[in-house]
Design an enzyme around this catalytic site. Sequence first.
Site, PDB file in Angstrom:
ATOM      1  N   GLN A   1      31.009  31.296  38.871  1.00 15.59           N
ATOM      2  CA  GLN A   1      30.619  31.351  37.759  1.00 15.59           C
ATOM      3  C   GLN A   1      29.856  29.986  37.372  1.00 15.59           C
ATOM      4  O   GLN A   1      29.981  29.201  37.994  1.00 15.59           O
ATOM      5  CB  GLN A   1      31.991  31.119  36.714  1.00 15.59           C
ATOM      6  CG  GLN A   1      32.662  32.469  36.463  1.00 15.59           C
ATOM      7  CD  GLN A   1      33.578  32.673  37.745  1.00 15.59           C
ATOM      8  OE1 GLN A   1      34.220  31.953  38.224  1.00 15.59           O
ATOM      9  NE2 GLN A   1      33.983  33.885  37.454  1.00 15.59           N
TER      10      GLN A   1
ATOM     11  N   ASN B   1      29.597  34.927  34.487  1.00 17.65           N
ATOM     12  CA  ASN B   1      29.718  35.531  35.819  1.00 17.65           C
ATOM     13  C   ASN B   1      28.822  35.416  36.718  1.00 17.65           C
ATOM     14  O   ASN B   1      27.584  35.125  36.241  1.00 17.65           O
ATOM     15  CB  ASN B   1      30.591  36.717  35.778  1.00 17.65           C
ATOM     16  CG  ASN B   1      32.023  36.759  35.249  1.00 17.65           C
ATOM     17  OD1 ASN B   1      32.542  35.698  35.632  1.00 17.65           O
ATOM     18  ND2 ASN B   1      32.266  37.669  34.672  1.00 17.65           N
TER      19      ASN B   1
ATOM     20  N   CYS C   1      37.987  31.338  31.467  1.00 15.49           N
ATOM     21  CA  CYS C   1      38.169  31.285  33.022  1.00 15.49           C
ATOM     22  C   CYS C   1      39.067  30.232  33.144  1.00 15.49           C
ATOM     23  O   CYS C   1      38.879  29.115  33.073  1.00 15.49           O
ATOM     24  CB  CYS C   1      36.848  30.868  33.768  1.00 15.49           C
ATOM     25  SG  CYS C   1      37.188  30.859  35.399  1.00 15.49           S
ATOM     26  N   GLY C   2      40.306  30.619  33.768  1.00 16.75           N
ATOM     27  CA  GLY C   2      41.494  29.621  33.949  1.00 16.75           C
ATOM     28  C   GLY C   2      41.127  28.603  34.834  1.00 16.75           C
ATOM     29  O   GLY C   2      41.425  27.346  34.667  1.00 16.75           O
TER      30      GLY C   2
ATOM     31  N   HIS D   1      42.662  42.305  31.175  1.00 15.42           N
ATOM     32  CA  HIS D   1      43.017  42.313  32.437  1.00 15.42           C
ATOM     33  C   HIS D   1      43.936  43.601  32.416  1.00 15.42           C
ATOM     34  O   HIS D   1      44.636  43.973  31.652  1.00 15.42           O
ATOM     35  CB  HIS D   1      44.102  41.364  32.947  1.00 15.42           C
ATOM     36  CG  HIS D   1      43.125  40.110  33.200  1.00 15.42           C
ATOM     37  ND1 HIS D   1      42.721  39.749  34.427  1.00 15.42           N
ATOM     38  CD2 HIS D   1      42.770  39.249  32.414  1.00 15.42           C
ATOM     39  CE1 HIS D   1      42.068  38.456  34.546  1.00 15.42           C
ATOM     40  NE2 HIS D   1      42.053  38.081  33.276  1.00 15.42           N
TER      41      HIS D   1
ATOM     42  N   ASN E   1      39.207  43.144  34.211  1.00 21.52           N
ATOM     43  CA  ASN E   1      39.493  42.494  35.437  1.00 21.52           C
ATOM     44  C   ASN E   1      40.584  43.282  35.877  1.00 21.52           C
ATOM     45  O   ASN E   1      41.695  43.560  35.295  1.00 21.52           O
ATOM     46  CB  ASN E   1      40.026  41.045  35.035  1.00 21.52           C
ATOM     47  CG  ASN E   1      38.783  40.260  34.573  1.00 21.52           C
ATOM     48  OD1 ASN E   1      38.128  39.738  35.295  1.00 21.52           O
ATOM     49  ND2 ASN E   1      38.741  39.881  33.292  1.00 21.52           N
TER      50      ASN E   1
ATOM     51  N   GLU F   1      37.467  40.593  40.039  1.00 18.08           N
ATOM     52  CA  GLU F   1      37.248  40.016  38.933  1.00 18.08           C
ATOM     53  C   GLU F   1      36.046  40.626  38.231  1.00 18.08           C
ATOM     54  O   GLU F   1      34.941  40.845  38.986  1.00 18.08           O
ATOM     55  CB  GLU F   1      36.748  38.581  39.016  1.00 18.08           C
ATOM     56  CG  GLU F   1      36.699  37.413  37.695  1.00 18.08           C
ATOM     57  CD  GLU F   1      36.959  36.355  38.032  1.00 18.08           C
ATOM     58  OE1 GLU F   1      36.505  35.380  37.204  1.00 18.08           O
ATOM     59  OE2 GLU F   1      37.493  35.619  39.233  1.00 18.08           O
ATOM     60  N   ARG F   2      35.964  40.809  36.943  1.00 21.52           N
ATOM     61  CA  ARG F   2      35.092  41.420  36.241  1.00 21.52           C
ATOM     62  C   ARG F   2      33.745  40.623  36.397  1.00 21.52           C
ATOM     63  O   ARG F   2      33.526  39.389  36.143  1.00 21.52           O
ATOM     64  CB  ARG F   2      35.390  41.456  34.786  1.00 21.52           C
ATOM     65  CG  ARG F   2      34.340  42.255  34.049  1.00 21.52           C
ATOM     66  CD  ARG F   2      34.822  42.107  32.430  1.00 21.52           C
ATOM     67  NE  ARG F   2      34.974  40.849  31.863  1.00 21.52           N
ATOM     68  CZ  ARG F   2      35.422  40.583  30.454  1.00 21.52           C
ATOM     69  NH1 ARG F   2      34.942  41.531  29.726  1.00 21.52           N
ATOM     70  NH2 ARG F   2      35.394  39.372  30.209  1.00 21.52           N
TER      71      ARG F   2
ATOM     72  N   CYS G   1      41.901  33.609  40.405  1.00 19.52           N
ATOM     73  CA  CYS G   1      41.534  33.897  39.032  1.00 19.52           C
ATOM     74  C   CYS G   1      42.689  33.306  38.337  1.00 19.52           C
ATOM     75  O   CYS G   1      43.801  33.837  38.325  1.00 19.52           O
ATOM     76  CB  CYS G   1      41.496  35.474  38.843  1.00 19.52           C
ATOM     77  SG  CYS G   1      40.953  35.717  37.376  1.00 19.52           S
ATOM     78  N   GLY G   2      42.385  32.280  37.504  1.00 23.25           N
ATOM     79  CA  GLY G   2      43.454  31.676  36.720  1.00 23.25           C
ATOM     80  C   GLY G   2      43.859  32.540  35.497  1.00 23.25           C
ATOM     81  O   GLY G   2      44.912  32.846  35.028  1.00 23.25           O
ATOM     82  N   THR G   3      42.965  33.110  34.627  1.00 23.73           N
ATOM     83  CA  THR G   3      43.428  34.181  33.636  1.00 23.73           C
ATOM     84  C   THR G   3      44.041  35.413  34.359  1.00 23.73           C
ATOM     85  O   THR G   3      45.097  36.097  33.836  1.00 23.73           O
ATOM     86  CB  THR G   3      42.095  34.641  32.928  1.00 23.73           C
ATOM     87  OG1 THR G   3      41.344  35.336  33.694  1.00 23.73           O
ATOM     88  CG2 THR G   3      41.464  33.460  32.226  1.00 23.73           C
ATOM     89  N   GLY G   4      43.523  35.822  35.398  1.00 27.66           N
ATOM     90  CA  GLY G   4      44.448  36.820  36.241  1.00 27.66           C
ATOM     91  C   GLY G   4      45.914  36.479  36.531  1.00 27.66           C
ATOM     92  O   GLY G   4      46.712  37.114  36.201  1.00 27.66           O
TER      93      GLY G   4
END
Length: 275
Positions: free
Chosen positions: A47, A65, A74-75, A151, A182, A200-201, A209-212
């Site tokens: 990213q 991205n 983005c975590g 997600h 995602n 990841e999308r 992936c933090g948000t994942g």
Amino acid sequence: MRVSFTKMHGLGNDFVVLDAREASLPDMTGAMARALADRRTGIGCDQVIVLEPSESADFRMRIFNSDGSEVGACGNASRAVAILHGEAARVETAGGAIAVEPRDGCAAVDMGLPRFGWEAIPLAYAMDTGAMPVGWGELENPMAVNVGNPHVVFFVEDANAVDLAALGSGIENDPLFPERINVNVASLAGPDHLALRVWERGAGLTRACGTGACATAVAAIRKRLVTSPVTISLPGGDLVIEWDGGGSGDGAGPIRMTGPASEAFRGSFEWDDFA
């Protein structure tokens, strides 16, 4: 125009960070982000992060991205930016305001409230997001949650046994997800411990992936598979996710993520070489 950048990563999910908070830069485009992210002809990253002034927070964080698409959250980048900034801050993102706080090589991030309604994911049409009546190959009946990014989370016997490289793109780009999605595949690794892999999308398979991790922890807590706090083990390392929601509602509080991030190196480039 020569521009400085900072290369950072969170558990191997890597970023090119451009700081335009004091000295403005030309507007970032998708084509420019793709060029910078290219690992053969550019700087190389998952990213591109652009920091800008904000009227509603301490600063604004924009996230592109590697395919050039701009996303809301983005975590891992949020932790990296917390360490770069050096003190607690409120950060404006396209996915909503978040709070970041550096902590001795790690950072804690308040990621805001998860959303579960089908319109909030978004999906193309109404359905139960707690156990979606859909499937792709061996992956079936995921939970959908938006944590600033959309997600879907699949719980399987062994996350490492799933051929996510083969399945990820088809799920990401399915017409069911008008803004793409995602894809998370998780399995229980112990009490309050999950193993996770993420497609990841806009970036494909990533080391973290933090948000994942946030979405997967929330889904597992709602399904009563684990209780908070949850350790999420990704190929790049571990994150700890706290959430006091659970049950069947929209959640009692925000998601809190804690984990490492670090600076790799600094450099500069000519803007026009990538514009």
